[in-house]
Write a protein that holds these residues in place. Structure first.
Motif, mmCIF file in Angstrom:
data_model
loop_
_atom_site.group_PDB
_atom_site.id
_atom_site.type_symbol
_atom_site.label_atom_id
_atom_site.label_comp_id
_atom_site.label_asym_id
_atom_site.label_seq_id
_atom_site.Cartn_x
_atom_site.Cartn_y
_atom_site.Cartn_z
ATOM 1 N N MET A 1 -123.591 23.166 -0.233
ATOM 2 C CA MET A 1 -124.594 24.034 -0.897
ATOM 3 C C MET A 1 -125.803 23.231 -1.194
ATOM 4 O O MET A 1 -126.859 23.786 -1.358
ATOM 5 N N LEU A 2 -125.468 22.013 -2.020
ATOM 6 C CA LEU A 2 -126.429 21.371 -2.644
ATOM 7 C C LEU A 2 -127.492 20.900 -1.611
ATOM 8 O O LEU A 2 -128.807 20.747 -1.918
ATOM 9 N N GLY A 3 -127.013 20.321 -0.490
ATOM 10 C CA GLY A 3 -127.840 19.796 0.493
ATOM 11 C C GLY A 3 -128.699 20.868 1.155
ATOM 12 O O GLY A 3 -129.921 20.804 1.444
ATOM 13 N N ASP A 4 -128.091 22.102 1.188
ATOM 14 C CA ASP A 4 -128.877 23.402 1.531
ATOM 15 C C ASP A 4 -130.134 23.564 0.571
ATOM 16 O O ASP A 4 -131.286 23.725 1.031
ATOM 17 N N MET B 1 -132.734 12.911 0.988
ATOM 18 C CA MET B 1 -131.759 13.364 0.147
ATOM 19 C C MET B 1 -130.633 14.265 0.581
ATOM 20 O O MET B 1 -129.375 14.072 0.371
ATOM 21 N N ALA B 2 -131.211 15.377 0.978
ATOM 22 C CA ALA B 2 -130.267 16.603 1.744
ATOM 23 C C ALA B 2 -129.446 16.036 2.788
ATOM 24 O O ALA B 2 -128.225 16.272 2.537
ATOM 25 N N THR B 3 -130.236 15.173 3.673
ATOM 26 C CA THR B 3 -129.371 14.644 4.840
ATOM 27 C C THR B 3 -128.175 13.797 4.241
ATOM 28 O O THR B 3 -127.067 13.844 4.777
ATOM 29 N N LEU B 4 -128.669 12.794 3.157
ATOM 30 C CA LEU B 4 -127.446 12.066 2.618
ATOM 31 C C LEU B 4 -126.401 12.912 1.943
ATOM 32 O O LEU B 4 -125.218 12.176 2.023
ATOM 33 N N VAL B 5 -126.653 14.108 1.301
ATOM 34 C CA VAL B 5 -125.534 14.814 0.537
ATOM 35 C C VAL B 5 -124.714 15.256 1.657
ATOM 36 O O VAL B 5 -123.436 15.465 1.869
ATOM 37 N N HIS B 6 -125.305 15.857 2.849
ATOM 38 C CA HIS B 6 -124.465 16.395 3.833
ATOM 39 C C HIS B 6 -123.890 15.407 4.644
ATOM 40 O O HIS B 6 -122.491 15.459 5.136
ATOM 41 N N THR C 1 -120.250 10.152 -5.062
ATOM 42 C CA THR C 1 -121.078 11.277 -4.129
ATOM 43 C C THR C 1 -120.748 12.469 -4.784
ATOM 44 O O THR C 1 -119.903 12.766 -5.412
ATOM 45 N N VAL C 2 -121.667 13.391 -4.256
ATOM 46 C CA VAL C 2 -121.320 14.884 -4.849
ATOM 47 C C VAL C 2 -120.034 15.482 -4.379
ATOM 48 O O VAL C 2 -119.391 16.200 -5.117
ATOM 49 N N ASN C 3 -119.701 15.183 -2.867
ATOM 50 C CA ASN C 3 -118.566 15.687 -2.485
ATOM 51 C C ASN C 3 -117.182 15.224 -3.112
ATOM 52 O O ASN C 3 -116.382 15.785 -3.255
ATOM 53 N N PHE C 4 -117.417 13.668 -3.450
ATOM 54 C CA PHE C 4 -116.383 13.203 -4.126
ATOM 55 C C PHE C 4 -116.017 13.911 -5.726
ATOM 56 O O PHE C 4 -115.016 14.233 -6.101
#
Ligand code: FPP
Ligand code: MG
Length: 327
Positions: free
Chosen positions: A118-121, A86-91, A106-109
């Motif tokens: 930050m969420l990926g981290d 999940m972390a890699t997908l968010v990044h 997506t979170v970025n959208f």
């Protein structure tokens, strides 16, 4: 026990395992801040096939004697690999400027790149925190190697964006690192935690890595040929971001003159329709599909014998599904 009963009992154990993994995942991410919890719940909706935790659980069951249960460490590793994923997908969605993932935004959208980074981290940090709760440093060490390799794969890919000279070997090296090692480690750790011998553990890693490579080839085909409504995520990202994928690499390697030049021009112009027509005509799309199928066959050929009845057949079936999927 009959074959049908074996299969039903195995399916029930897998479903119970995945339910425990979901609970562990959600509990690990439940914090005190509503703003953070809301983002985590959004990512929890990205859960789809649960390929990686399924591989941990089925590989674990495959080497667990009939009548014995999986260890709690299996659940922890299964939830950890899903959280890493999940972390890699968010990044990845930040890198690809993607707007849709698993049929949602997506979170970025939704929140912008800063929140997504930050969420990926936060997810990768939680993944290793969760894994540490197993109290086995060897697990953290192995998964740390995996995330290092994964980041290297992405960094090499970034360094080769818009590089029309990218060759097949480098493509496979990138794919092995960015996608396959995590699937390989899921199979390996599932088997290792169940007490499989070193030969079987290595074979399970090889099986998983081959499935990971085939999975990514299929992913690249869907990005080139699929539509957003069916695939459920932004497509056409590879061309847009200058990532050469296997059908393009095969075309460039096997054609000459005008046929080759036309594809290079279509890639540079990000002209998906022309590129698809050219790659189809040269047999490069079928060629990439054939490579994915051949890699799945290689994986199936090295799959070791299992202790639990029905588990080997299930792993063979999961292998076929990796390349048959449309989303
Ligand atoms: C999918 O590629 C991407 C990956 C499998 C790996 C992405 C990894 C990173 C961005 C590094 C981040 C690392 C950590 C440890 C947080 P794709 O774009 O081909 O797949 P897609 O179609 O699903 O978007
Ligand atoms: Mg992407």
């Amino acid at each position: 026990m009959s074959r049908a009963l074996h299969t039903t009992a195995l399916a029930a154990d897998i479903a119970a395992g995945l339910a425990r993994v979901e609970t562990l995942f959600d509990t690990q991410l439940a914090g005190e801040f509503p703003a953070v919890n809301e983002l985590c719940r959004h990512v929890e909706r990205y859960r789809g096939k649960m390929l990686r935790p399924t591989m941990v659980i089925v590989s674990g069951l495959a080497f667990t004697p009939e009548g014995s249960a999986l260890r709690h460490e299996h659940d922890i590793v299964a939830a950890t690999v899903e959280m890493i994923h999940m972390a890699t997908l968010v990044h990845d969605d930040v890198l690809d400027d993607a707007t849709v993932r698993r049929r949602g935004e997506t979170v970025n959208f939704l929140r912008g790149n800063e929140t997504a980074v930050m969420l990926g981290d936060y997810l990768i940090s939680n993944a290793f925190h969760l894994c540490s709760r197993a109290g086995d440093p060897a697990l953290n060490l192995r998964l740390g190697e995996v995330t290092n390799t994964l980041c290297e794969g992405e960094l090499v890919q970034l360094s080769r964006r818009h590089d029309l000279a990218l060759d097949e070997n480098t493509y496979f090296e990138i794919v092995r690192r960015k996608t396959a090692v995590l699937v390989g480690a899921s199979c390996e750790l599932g088997a290792r935690l169940a007490g499989a011998g070193s030969g079987d553990v290595a074979a399970m890693r090889g099986f998983g890595e081959r499935l990971g490579v085939a999975f990514q080839i299929q992913d690249d085909l869907l990005d080139l040929l699929g539509d957003e409504a069916t695939v459920g995520k932004s497509i056409g990202r590879d061309l847009e971001k200058g990532k050469l994928t296997l059908p393009m690499i095969l075309h460039i390697a096997r054609t000459h003159g005008a046929e080759r030049r036309a594809a290079l021009d279509a890639i540079e112009a990000k002209d998906g329709a022309s590129l698809r027509a050219l790659l189809a005509r040269s047999g490069s799309i079928d060629g990439a599909r054939a490579r994915a199928l051949a890699i799945v066959e290689e994986a199936k050929a090295i799959l070791p014998e299992a202790r639990r009845a029905g588990s080997r057949e299930l792993l063979l079936e999961l292998a076929d599904r990796v390349v048959a999927r449309e989303s």
